[in-house]
Motif scaffolding. Sequence first.
Motif, mmCIF file in Angstrom:
data_model
loop_
_atom_site.group_PDB
_atom_site.id
_atom_site.type_symbol
_atom_site.label_atom_id
_atom_site.label_comp_id
_atom_site.label_asym_id
_atom_site.label_seq_id
_atom_site.Cartn_x
_atom_site.Cartn_y
_atom_site.Cartn_z
ATOM 1 N N THR A 181 30.444 0.802 80.928
ATOM 2 C CA THR A 181 29.546 0.022 81.774
ATOM 3 C C THR A 181 29.887 0.342 83.219
ATOM 4 N N LYS A 182 28.973 0.974 83.915
ATOM 5 C CA LYS A 182 29.219 1.389 85.296
ATOM 6 C C LYS A 182 28.735 0.333 86.270
ATOM 7 N N VAL A 183 29.392 0.256 87.412
ATOM 8 C CA VAL A 183 28.959 -0.630 88.491
ATOM 9 C C VAL A 183 28.674 0.242 89.702
ATOM 10 N N ALA A 184 27.436 0.228 90.144
ATOM 11 C CA ALA A 184 27.064 1.032 91.307
ATOM 12 C C ALA A 184 26.673 0.118 92.464
ATOM 13 N N CYS A 185 25.530 -0.534 92.374
ATOM 14 C CA CYS A 185 25.062 -1.361 93.498
ATOM 15 C C CYS A 185 25.720 -2.729 93.519
ATOM 16 N N ASN A 186 26.095 -3.237 92.361
ATOM 17 C CA ASN A 186 26.690 -4.572 92.207
ATOM 18 C C ASN A 186 25.756 -5.686 92.682
ATOM 19 N N LYS A 227 22.017 11.134 71.317
ATOM 20 C CA LYS A 227 21.805 12.505 70.845
ATOM 21 C C LYS A 227 20.608 13.142 71.552
ATOM 22 N N ALA A 228 19.532 12.387 71.699
ATOM 23 C CA ALA A 228 18.339 12.918 72.369
ATOM 24 C C ALA A 228 18.626 13.223 73.839
ATOM 25 N N PHE A 229 19.401 12.373 74.494
ATOM 26 C CA PHE A 229 19.766 12.626 75.901
ATOM 27 C C PHE A 229 20.538 13.940 76.009
ATOM 28 N N ILE A 230 21.441 14.182 75.090
ATOM 29 C CA ILE A 230 22.229 15.429 75.121
ATOM 30 C C ILE A 230 21.312 16.619 74.863
ATOM 31 N N GLU A 231 20.470 16.510 73.846
ATOM 32 C CA GLU A 231 19.566 17.613 73.487
ATOM 33 C C GLU A 231 18.606 17.977 74.616
ATOM 34 N N HIS A 232 18.224 16.999 75.423
ATOM 35 C CA HIS A 232 17.228 17.229 76.479
ATOM 36 C C HIS A 232 17.846 17.195 77.875
ATOM 37 N N ASP A 233 19.152 17.355 77.945
ATOM 38 C CA ASP A 233 19.862 17.449 79.228
ATOM 39 C C ASP A 233 19.525 16.284 80.155
ATOM 40 N N ALA A 234 19.506 15.082 79.602
ATOM 41 C CA ALA A 234 19.162 13.897 80.383
ATOM 42 C C ALA A 234 20.404 13.190 80.910
ATOM 43 N N VAL A 235 21.482 13.922 81.070
ATOM 44 C CA VAL A 235 22.736 13.293 81.469
ATOM 45 C C VAL A 235 23.045 13.508 82.949
ATOM 46 N N GLN A 236 22.817 14.682 83.493
ATOM 47 C CA GLN A 236 23.105 15.022 84.890
ATOM 48 C C GLN A 236 24.535 14.619 85.253
ATOM 49 N N CYS A 237 24.759 13.815 86.310
ATOM 50 C CA CYS A 237 26.141 13.466 86.685
ATOM 51 C C CYS A 237 26.730 12.455 85.717
ATOM 52 N N GLY A 238 25.890 11.703 85.039
ATOM 53 C CA GLY A 238 26.352 10.788 84.007
ATOM 54 C C GLY A 238 26.638 9.374 84.458
ATOM 55 N N PHE A 239 26.579 9.105 85.757
ATOM 56 C CA PHE A 239 26.943 7.758 86.193
ATOM 57 C C PHE A 239 25.942 6.710 85.724
ATOM 58 N N CYS A 240 24.670 7.000 85.798
ATOM 59 C CA CYS A 240 23.662 6.020 85.383
ATOM 60 C C CYS A 240 23.321 6.132 83.899
#
Length: 180
Positions: free
Chosen positions: A59-64, A112-125
């Motif tokens: 669970t990431k915290v960005a804007c808080n 799995k679909a995110f990995i297959e379609h390169d939907a990860v980018q930096c991964g923070f969100c």
Amino acid sequence: MANNAQETADGTSKPMDEVPKLEDVPIVLVVNGRSRPLRVQPRTTLAEALRTSLDLTGTKVACNHGACSACTVWLDDLPVAACTILAIEVDSRHITTIEGLAPANDLHPVQKAFIEHDAVQCGFCTPGLVMSCAALLARNRHPSVEDVETAISGHLCRCGTYPHVMRAMLALAAVEAEQK
């Protein structure tokens, strides 16, 4: 106001060591199917409790402030911004984090679909996006483009991975339709 000072209720500033601290309160969170007793400050957000007290750092915290949805978890199967909820408010409701989305050593179909379609980018969100997309898929096995757009509308991705997320979710929806 200096970094080592805190504004008080009457608008004045006091050094941090003179500001009374609140007592930790005992709570029990039901996270990923397990009861987890812990002690937190009353002002601790659910996101902070998950990350710091329970070491669930997916669970990431960005804007808080609930503006980016990076901290999305499920509360009783509904996606919520964990940074906008106090841990003491959750009570016995069931929390699902990215760590509990799939059985151990496996991935959820959305992951799995995110990995297959390169939907990860930096991964923070990514964990927050996955949680919102998985919630959509749980209630609608055949989401439309508009459904996916609505599900991810509260998420801010600085990498701009939205087209990849759309492709991943629509490909997953197509697979779900074939299995119907």
